[in-house]
Design an enzyme around this catalytic site. Structure first.
Site, short mmCIF file in Angstrom:
data_model
loop_
_atom_site.label_atom_id
_atom_site.label_comp_id
_atom_site.label_asym_id
_atom_site.label_seq_id
_atom_site.Cartn_x
_atom_site.Cartn_y
_atom_site.Cartn_z
N TRP A 129 0.86 -1.19 0.00
CA TRP A 129 0.00 0.00 0.00
C TRP A 129 0.89 1.23 0.00
O TRP A 129 1.80 1.34 0.83
CB TRP A 129 -0.92 0.04 1.23
CG TRP A 129 -1.61 1.37 1.32
CD1 TRP A 129 -2.60 1.84 0.50
CD2 TRP A 129 -1.31 2.44 2.24
NE1 TRP A 129 -2.93 3.13 0.85
CE2 TRP A 129 -2.16 3.52 1.92
CE3 TRP A 129 -0.40 2.59 3.29
CZ2 TRP A 129 -2.14 4.74 2.60
CZ3 TRP A 129 -0.38 3.80 3.99
CH2 TRP A 129 -1.24 4.85 3.64
N GLU A 139 -3.01 -2.81 -2.48
CA GLU A 139 -4.15 -2.24 -1.75
C GLU A 139 -4.52 -0.84 -2.25
O GLU A 139 -3.72 0.09 -2.21
CB GLU A 139 -3.80 -2.16 -0.25
CG GLU A 139 -4.94 -1.59 0.60
CD GLU A 139 -4.59 -1.53 2.09
OE1 GLU A 139 -3.44 -1.83 2.46
OE2 GLU A 139 -5.49 -1.17 2.88
N LYS A 159 -7.02 2.69 -2.33
CA LYS A 159 -7.63 3.58 -1.33
C LYS A 159 -8.35 4.70 -2.06
O LYS A 159 -7.96 5.08 -3.16
CB LYS A 159 -6.53 4.13 -0.42
CG LYS A 159 -7.07 4.86 0.81
CD LYS A 159 -5.96 5.16 1.81
CE LYS A 159 -6.53 5.82 3.05
NZ LYS A 159 -5.53 6.07 4.08
N ASP A 176 -9.71 -3.08 1.62
CA ASP A 176 -9.80 -2.54 2.97
C ASP A 176 -11.18 -1.92 3.11
O ASP A 176 -11.60 -1.11 2.28
CB ASP A 176 -8.69 -1.49 3.16
CG ASP A 176 -8.64 -0.93 4.57
OD1 ASP A 176 -9.70 -0.49 5.07
OD2 ASP A 176 -7.55 -0.89 5.16
N HIS A 233 -11.70 1.88 2.64
CA HIS A 233 -11.06 2.56 1.51
C HIS A 233 -11.99 2.83 0.33
O HIS A 233 -11.54 2.97 -0.80
CB HIS A 233 -9.86 1.74 1.03
CG HIS A 233 -8.70 1.83 1.96
ND1 HIS A 233 -7.44 1.42 1.63
CD2 HIS A 233 -8.60 2.33 3.22
CE1 HIS A 233 -6.62 1.63 2.65
NE2 HIS A 233 -7.31 2.17 3.62
N HIS A 252 -8.61 -6.26 4.44
CA HIS A 252 -8.29 -5.49 5.64
C HIS A 252 -9.62 -5.19 6.32
O HIS A 252 -10.36 -4.31 5.88
CB HIS A 252 -7.54 -4.20 5.29
CG HIS A 252 -6.07 -4.41 5.19
ND1 HIS A 252 -5.18 -3.39 4.94
CD2 HIS A 252 -5.33 -5.54 5.35
CE1 HIS A 252 -3.95 -3.90 4.94
NE2 HIS A 252 -4.02 -5.18 5.18
N ASP A 266 -12.47 8.81 8.83
CA ASP A 266 -11.43 7.88 9.30
C ASP A 266 -11.73 6.48 8.80
O ASP A 266 -12.86 6.01 8.88
CB ASP A 266 -11.37 7.86 10.83
CG ASP A 266 -10.38 6.82 11.33
OD1 ASP A 266 -9.26 6.80 10.80
OD2 ASP A 266 -10.72 6.02 12.21
N ASP A 296 -10.16 3.72 9.95
CA ASP A 296 -9.52 2.73 10.81
C ASP A 296 -9.99 2.65 12.25
O ASP A 296 -9.18 2.53 13.15
CB ASP A 296 -8.01 2.97 10.79
CG ASP A 296 -7.41 2.74 9.41
OD1 ASP A 296 -7.41 1.59 8.98
OD2 ASP A 296 -7.00 3.71 8.77
N ASP A 352 -7.08 -4.40 10.08
CA ASP A 352 -6.34 -3.15 9.91
C ASP A 352 -7.10 -2.00 10.54
O ASP A 352 -8.06 -1.48 9.97
CB ASP A 352 -6.10 -2.86 8.41
CG ASP A 352 -5.27 -1.59 8.22
OD1 ASP A 352 -4.66 -1.12 9.20
OD2 ASP A 352 -5.26 -1.05 7.09
C1 RNT Z 1 -3.85 2.74 5.00
C2 RNT Z 1 -3.93 1.30 4.63
C3 RNT Z 1 -2.81 0.45 5.09
C4 RNT Z 1 -2.33 0.83 6.47
C5 RNT Z 1 -1.34 -0.12 7.06
C6 RNT Z 1 -0.62 0.49 8.22
O1 RNT Z 1 -4.97 3.44 4.72
O2 RNT Z 1 -5.13 0.78 5.06
O3 RNT Z 1 -3.16 -0.88 5.00
O4 RNT Z 1 -3.39 0.96 7.36
O5 RNT Z 1 -0.52 -0.59 6.10
ZN ZN Z 2 -5.47 -1.29 4.98
#
Ligand code: RNT
Ligand code: ZN
Length: 416
Positions: free
Chosen positions: A185, A224, A226, A257, A260, A284, A292, A294, A324
């Protein structure tokens, strides 16, 4: 307590049998599903390069709850505690900045498998398998762009880093006897209107071609995408279309993810689409909240629908499940356990779904019946089955883990 768990389990088995669902089989399957725990929840994505730099690359860990891991030994102790509260056998996902650098300054284009040997040895001893991630953020050469940068020198630096990261993953896979996922990523993007999008994406593609030219038999490669990062809101070189195209063309995995994509866009619907065109995928599991991506994973509809889709598509063996998220505002071990157990609970619910009956209804066009049974399935006694799964694995069931984490905080975390 154990007696009660067993009694409730037996009642649940009977209830599920009425739908033709084999609970024991579901538990056997759940037992075989590893979650890849993300090492970066222990220390707010800081790592051990000892350069004192801030977290960059459009990601943030907000909060300053006490007890964050300050060195490798503490990360390991925390992970050991975490896995002792999650039933099943799991994996650990490391980022390149978590090397055992022995106090030396080792730049990203210099990392080697030997910097991760102590991780491999430790993982072997603990019965964990490893996954790996190149790290393009939090470095003086990262700025807004890395592999897509206009400057060839910068691109070459990150190409070298990423090739080395993949080699480290290869060593992990080889020594531990289980292929390691390598996730790539990069945050490459721009805050404002960008006119040379084609150029950056072409640069990114060329960099990837160089990175993946090296074939590594013990690595499962993933890229990955985003939607945007904080401070990089207007352009992301590695968008979903970009990486989907790249992964399909090159026979590697896409990483999905959950945080994302557009706020109402769910990744569950992408599983059956992508798996027709790529060998495997990497997930993820995360929880987006407004801007956010995460927050700590909880048992919400998104996670449940994701689990259901994996099971319904018979895709467990082709889906690598990683977590993640990074929350620095609550007990970090607690955050791990909540998210991991939530993911398992979703998978268990999916495995216990009265799928044969649902499929029959669908095939017959009985859509009221299908919807009604989906609703009823939500309140079937899956939690009694999860408690039993914990007890069977010698893990504290239901809310009992809360006081155990409080104890760990008092005895270990609060002394840091
Ligand atoms: C970031 C991505 C990535 C990170 C990690 C730390 O938006 O999701 O995967 O969170 O690699
Ligand atoms: Zn991620």
């Amino acid at each position: 307590m154990e007696e009660k768990v067993k009694k409730n389990y037996e009642a649940a088995v009977e209830r599920y049998a009425g739908f033709g669902v084999d609970v024991e089989k579901a538990l056997d399957t759940l037992q075989q599903i590893p979650l890849s725990l993300h090492c970066w929840q222990t220390d707010d994505v800081a790592g051990f390069e000892n350069t004192g730099g801030a977290l960059t690359g459009g990601i943030q860990a907000t909060g300053n709850y006490p007890g964050k891991a300050r060195n490798i030994a503490e990360v390991r102790t925390d992970i050991e505690k975490t896995v002792s509260l999650i039933p099943g056998k799991h994996r650990l996902s490391l980022h390149a900045i978590y090397g055992d650098f022995g106090g030396q300054k080792v730049d990203r284009d210099q990392i080697e498998p030997r910097h991760f040997q102590s991780w491999i040895d430790w993982a072997k001893e603990k019965g964990l398998k490893l996954d790996f991630n190149s790290t393009s953020f939090s470095h003086p050469k990262s700025g807004d762009m890395t592999l897509a940068h206009r400057d060839k020198g910068i691109r070459d630096f990150w190409i070298e880093h990423t090739i080395r990261s993949r080699r480290i993953a290869e060593e992990m896979g080889k020594q531990l006897g289980a292929k390691a996922c390598h996730n790539l990523w990069v945050h490459d993007g721009a805050k404002d209107i960008t006119v040379d999008r084609y150029l950056y994406r072409k640069n990114l593609k060329d960099s990837l071609d160089k990175i993946f030219a090296v074939k590594l038999p013990n690595v499962k490669d993933a890229v990955e995408c985003k939607l945007f990062g904080t401070g990089l809101e207007s352009f992301t070189a590695g968008s979903h279309e970009f990486y989907m195209g790249y992964a399909v063309q090159n026979g590697i995995m896409a990483t999905l993810d959950m945080g994302h994509f557009h706020p109402t866009e769910e990744i569950y619907d992408k599983i059956s689409a992508l798996l027709l065109f790529m060998p495997e995928i990497l997930l993820h599991v995360s929880r987006p909240v407004r801007w956010d991506s995460d927050h700590v994973v909880i048992l919400n509809d998104s996670v449940l629908m994701l689990a259901q889709e994996i099971v319904r598509a018979n895709a467990l063996s082709r889906t690598n499940i990683g977590l993640d998220y990074f929350d620095a505002s609550i007990n970090r071990i607690g955050a791990y356990v909540i998210g991991s157990r939530a993911t398992q609970k979703a998978l268990l619910q999916a495995l216990l779904e009265p799928i044969d009956q649902l499929r029959r209804y669908e095939a017959n066009g009985q859509y009221f019946e299908r919807l009604a049974l989906l609703e009823e399935a939500k309140s079937l006694p899956w939690s009694a089955v999860y408690d039993y799964f914990c007890v069977k694995n010698n893990i504290l069931p239901s809310e009992q883990y809360i006081s155990e984490i409080e104890r760990y905080e008092k005895d270990v975390l609060s002394k840091r």
